[in-house]
Write a protein that holds these residues in place. Structure first.
Motif, short mmCIF file in Angstrom:
data_model
loop_
_atom_site.label_atom_id
_atom_site.label_comp_id
_atom_site.label_asym_id
_atom_site.label_seq_id
_atom_site.Cartn_x
_atom_site.Cartn_y
_atom_site.Cartn_z
N PHE A 171 -16.59 -58.45 5.15
CA PHE A 171 -17.06 -57.18 5.17
C PHE A 171 -18.33 -57.22 5.93
CE2 PHE A 171 -14.85 -58.35 1.20
CZ PHE A 171 -14.08 -57.05 1.04
N HIS A 172 -18.55 -56.22 6.70
CA HIS A 172 -19.81 -55.78 7.46
C HIS A 172 -19.66 -54.31 8.02
CE1 HIS A 172 -23.30 -56.16 9.68
NE2 HIS A 172 -22.72 -56.30 10.98
N PRO A 189 -26.73 -47.46 6.96
CA PRO A 189 -26.19 -47.26 5.45
C PRO A 189 -26.73 -48.40 4.73
CG PRO A 189 -24.32 -47.49 7.39
CD PRO A 189 -25.54 -47.74 7.99
N LEU A 190 -26.92 -47.82 3.36
CA LEU A 190 -28.00 -48.65 2.48
C LEU A 190 -26.88 -49.58 1.93
CD1 LEU A 190 -30.21 -46.09 0.62
CD2 LEU A 190 -30.79 -47.40 2.75
N ASP A 191 -27.27 -50.79 1.83
CA ASP A 191 -26.45 -52.08 1.05
C ASP A 191 -26.13 -51.52 -0.52
OD1 ASP A 191 -26.49 -53.58 3.18
OD2 ASP A 191 -28.37 -54.61 2.38
N SER A 192 -27.00 -50.78 -0.99
CA SER A 192 -26.61 -50.18 -2.51
C SER A 192 -25.49 -49.34 -2.44
CB SER A 192 -27.82 -49.63 -3.00
OG SER A 192 -28.34 -48.42 -2.25
N GLU A 193 -25.30 -48.76 -1.25
CA GLU A 193 -24.25 -47.53 -1.19
C GLU A 193 -22.72 -48.40 -0.66
OE1 GLU A 193 -26.54 -43.79 0.73
OE2 GLU A 193 -25.77 -45.22 1.95
N THR A 194 -22.86 -49.34 0.30
CA THR A 194 -21.79 -50.21 0.85
C THR A 194 -21.26 -51.01 -0.32
OG1 THR A 194 -23.05 -50.34 3.04
CG2 THR A 194 -21.42 -52.14 2.32
N ILE A 195 -21.90 -51.53 -1.37
CA ILE A 195 -21.37 -52.35 -2.50
C ILE A 195 -20.68 -51.46 -3.14
CG2 ILE A 195 -23.42 -52.06 -4.08
CD1 ILE A 195 -21.24 -55.32 -3.23
N TRP A 223 -19.56 -61.31 3.04
CA TRP A 223 -20.26 -60.07 3.25
C TRP A 223 -21.32 -60.25 4.09
CZ3 TRP A 223 -23.47 -56.88 -0.82
CH2 TRP A 223 -24.00 -55.49 -0.47
N THR A 224 -21.62 -59.76 5.39
CA THR A 224 -22.90 -59.50 6.14
C THR A 224 -23.53 -58.22 5.84
OG1 THR A 224 -21.80 -60.93 7.88
CG2 THR A 224 -23.78 -59.29 8.48
N THR A 225 -24.71 -58.40 5.06
CA THR A 225 -25.43 -57.12 5.14
C THR A 225 -26.09 -56.41 6.06
OG1 THR A 225 -27.68 -57.91 4.62
CG2 THR A 225 -26.03 -58.03 2.74
N LEU A 226 -26.51 -55.21 5.92
CA LEU A 226 -26.95 -54.34 7.07
C LEU A 226 -28.27 -53.87 7.08
CD1 LEU A 226 -26.36 -53.45 9.91
CD2 LEU A 226 -25.25 -51.30 8.99
N SER A 227 -28.52 -53.24 5.79
CA SER A 227 -29.70 -52.28 5.94
C SER A 227 -31.26 -52.84 5.94
CB SER A 227 -29.68 -51.53 4.37
OG SER A 227 -30.04 -52.27 3.36
N MET A 228 -31.35 -54.33 5.95
CA MET A 228 -32.54 -54.92 6.36
C MET A 228 -32.69 -55.23 7.68
SD MET A 228 -32.60 -57.72 2.73
CE MET A 228 -34.00 -58.41 3.27
#
Length: 658
Positions: A313-314, A356-362, A381-386
């Motif tokens: 996921f990314h 897109p916020l990670d809290s929305e992506t999850i 999962w590679t996060t993005l919002s940071m």
């Protein structure tokens, strides 16, 4: 003359670089027409000055330097470009030298050539050829002598002693690039990286599946197979610097210190896609972005034999860093990018900090990243919002609405959080608050995931791994990378700035680890030796009871280390080797940083370990690169030609002009 002045400040092997300049410029003698000769020399000068400007700009923006492999990332560079990355001093030098060249040519043409008798081609060509040959022979001889000096310098080095001077330059350019540029100059270094991006030599094949290559796995009675059949969720935290951890503001990350193994001395410095690849494959490769061979030893490939399903996921687009193809090669069964995660919430590669916020992506991926009542799974999962830059006002307004900003300021007022850049410009302090709110949002997402695992009775039989890819290096809106303000440094030599998060958590593992290390049930399960993302893959394999060959992975499982320096970090981005106590860009005993109290025993062990590490990295590269290039017979033929005595000089010229 301008080139000589330009080169003097940094090239230790001055005549090696001058030899290449002469070789590159000598063909102008073959042109009778002055305008053609001037155009040719101007082209060479422009390319050299352009390399200078690009390297200074990269160093200014991220403390990196250019390699020709980066040309494959041109699309990504355009996507994230910001005018704040431009080093205007470099551009001034570029145009300044260009102007001097034009003035010099005008002067020479006006006073030396104007009015002279026209020379026929029949009379000029023999003289031009003789001058060309004389200069070329002189340049080649100069290079040969300089390369012999290079060989003598490393004659007693255990890693390089069996290489020629030419091979040493190419090796250092590939693996310790800043040393190569510093010693051999911008052109020698650049041409070496150009050659390595298009040519490889014929080497041994990747062992096929029929060969018994996995039976040399070291097995420990305490940990091997301890979590056999458990689910695995691995999360790479974008810009996950350690200084962002806070008990009040990131409670879920903080609790992982209590519930899992917390790595107190973990460091990472690579581009996001490289750190990502390391966390999945256990070893980086040169030019990984467009690698087209097989990757048979990655986590998704080796866990198939145990019936695992693998998911990636990314919330970015698949073409960025060529991830859509790379993840297929790594062996993931299911791959989800932005359009797959939420088709309605798209951001179209607009790298302005409003992601897109990670809290929305999850929320969008929860049932796919941690599916209940399924066969064992491995989810990454590679996060993005940071992700930087830390100037996205749309997201800042979201953080205000979500209450993050008020909570941050309340923690500050109550003495529970302090901005590490209080003595720095207000723009820097504002960016710290921004990235802190972004971290709070990821922590909120992590809390949702942990709650879901517990609600679906998966938490106890799931191994969680979280790690940071690199530090907060962005410099948009400020005059140098943010992390340098945090750690009060002005270059990459201070390793503390690369300290990142790493957690490995599972109740069964934590209990066993505390028992094995005589840690009280009430105390934290700390791992204090130096680590990096390279340890993740072999550690996962050991816990799941998967046989693996440790020679195929850069790092060592934390359960297999014999000394505190078994996991020295190699940064592909910086071309450096370091621990928390020492930093070098060379294989000699020249350290750009070392703590004052280091004894000889530590230094000797460090030298021995970096030699073995570079040998292993080179061996892994050869193994995989042969898999990529084994069908390219033309490249092999050209590579064989390189062993002719004049190989490097002719190829140098051809590649540069091309």
């Amino acid at each position: 003359m301008f080139l000589i002045i330009f080169q003097t400040p940094y090239a230790n092997f001055f005549f090696l670089e001058i030899g290449i300049y002469v070789l590159l410029l000598s063909p102008m003698l073959l042109f009778k027409n002055n305008k053609i000769a001037i155009s040719y020399s101007a082209t060479i000068l422009s390319l050299i000055l352009l390399l200078f400007a690009v390297n200074v700009t990269l160093d200014y923006a991220s403390r990196d330097i250019f390699t020709f492999a980066y040309l494959k990332q041109a699309g990504e560079a355009v996507s994230i470009f910001d005018w704040d990355y431009i080093n205007w001093l470099a551009l001034t030098v570029f145009f300044g030298f260009s102007g001097l060249y034009v003035l010099g040519i005008c002067f020479i043409y006006k006073f030396l050539f104007k009015g002279n008798e026209e020379v026929s081609s029949i009379r000029y060509l023999p003289k031009g050829v003789l001058l060309f040959l004389a200069l070329s022979i002189t340049a080649i001889s100069t290079q040969a002598i300089s390369e012999n000096v290079v060989y003598q310098e490393y004659a007693n080095n255990p890693l390089l002693k069996n290489m020629s001077g030419y091979q040493i330059i190419n090796y250092l350019s590939n693996y310790l690039k800043k040393t190569s540029m510093k010693k051999y100059g911008i052109i020698s270094y650049s041409l070496a990286t150009a050659q390595s991006s298009v040519i490889t030599t014929q080497i041994e094949d990747i062992p096929n599946e029929g060969e018994d290559t996995m039976n040399i796995t070291p097995i420990t009675d305490d940990y091997y197979g301890l979590l056999d059949g458990y689910n695995v969720i691995e999360i790479m935290i974008e810009s996950g610097s350690k200084y962002l951890l806070n008990e009040e503001l990131t409670p879920n990350l903080w609790n992982l210190q209590k519930e899992g193994i917390y790595f107190t001395n973990n460091y990472s410095k690579n581009k996001t896609n490289v750190s990502e690849f390391i966390g999945i494959n256990g070893a980086n490769l040169q030019n990984i972005q467009y690698y087209e061979g097989e990757l048979p030893y990655s986590i998704p490939q080796l866990i198939k034999e145990k019936g695992y399903t693998s998911n990636y996921f990314h919330n970015n687009y698949g073409e960025f860093y060529n991830r859509d193809k790379e993840m297929q090669t790594l062996g993931f069964d299911n791959i989800y990018f932005s359009l797959d995660i939420n088709e309605e919430r798209q951001w179209y590669n607009n790298y302005d900090g409003n992601y897109p916020l990670d809290s929305e992506t999850i929320d969008d991926i929860m049932d796919r990243i941690a599916p209940a009542n399924s066969s064992p799974y491995y989810s990454y999962w590679t996060t993005l919002s940071m992700h930087g830059p830390y100037t996205g006002m749309d997201n800042w307004n979201k953080f205000i609405e979500l209450g993050y900003v008020d909570k941050l300021h309340q923690a500050r007022d109550n003495g529970l959080w302090e901005n590490p850049c209080l003595d720095d410009p207000i723009e820097v302090q504002a960016q710290i608050e921004m990235v802190m709110c972004e971290t709070m949002d990821f922590d909120f997402a992590l809390g949702k995931l942990i709650k879901h695992l517990k609600d679906t009775n998966q938490y106890d039989n799931t191994l969680l791994i979280l790690y940071g890819d690199h530090e907060t290096y962005y410099s948009v809106g400020i005059d140098r990378p943010l992390k340098e303000y945090v750690y009060n440094c002005e270059d990459e030599k201070y390793p503390k700035q690369f300290e990142t998060m790493l957690f490995i958590s599972n109740p069964t593992l934590t209990k066993k680890y505390k028992e094995h290390n005589s840690i009280s049930i009430m105390d934290y399960a700390y791992y204090n030796d130096f680590t990096s993302p390279y340890i993740i893959v072999p550690t996962i394999f050991e816990l799941l009871g998967i046989k693996y060959n440790p020679d195929y992975y850069t790092g060592v499982s934390i359960f297999q280390t014999e000394t505190p320096l078994d996991n020295i970090f190699y940064s592909n981005e910086l071309g450096s080797l370091f621990t928390d106590k020492i930093y070098t860009i060379d294989v000699s005993r020249e350290y750009l940083y070392q703590e004052e109290d280091l004894d000889n025993a530590y230094l000797e062990l460090f030298q021995a370990k970096i030699t073995k590490l570079l040998e292993k990295i080179n061996s892994i590269d050869k193994m995989y690169m042969n898999g990529e290039y084994k069908k390219e017979e033309e490249a092999r033929t050209l590579a064989s030609f390189l062993f002719l005595p004049i190989r490097n000089n002719v190829l140098t010229y051809i590649l540069f002009i091309t």
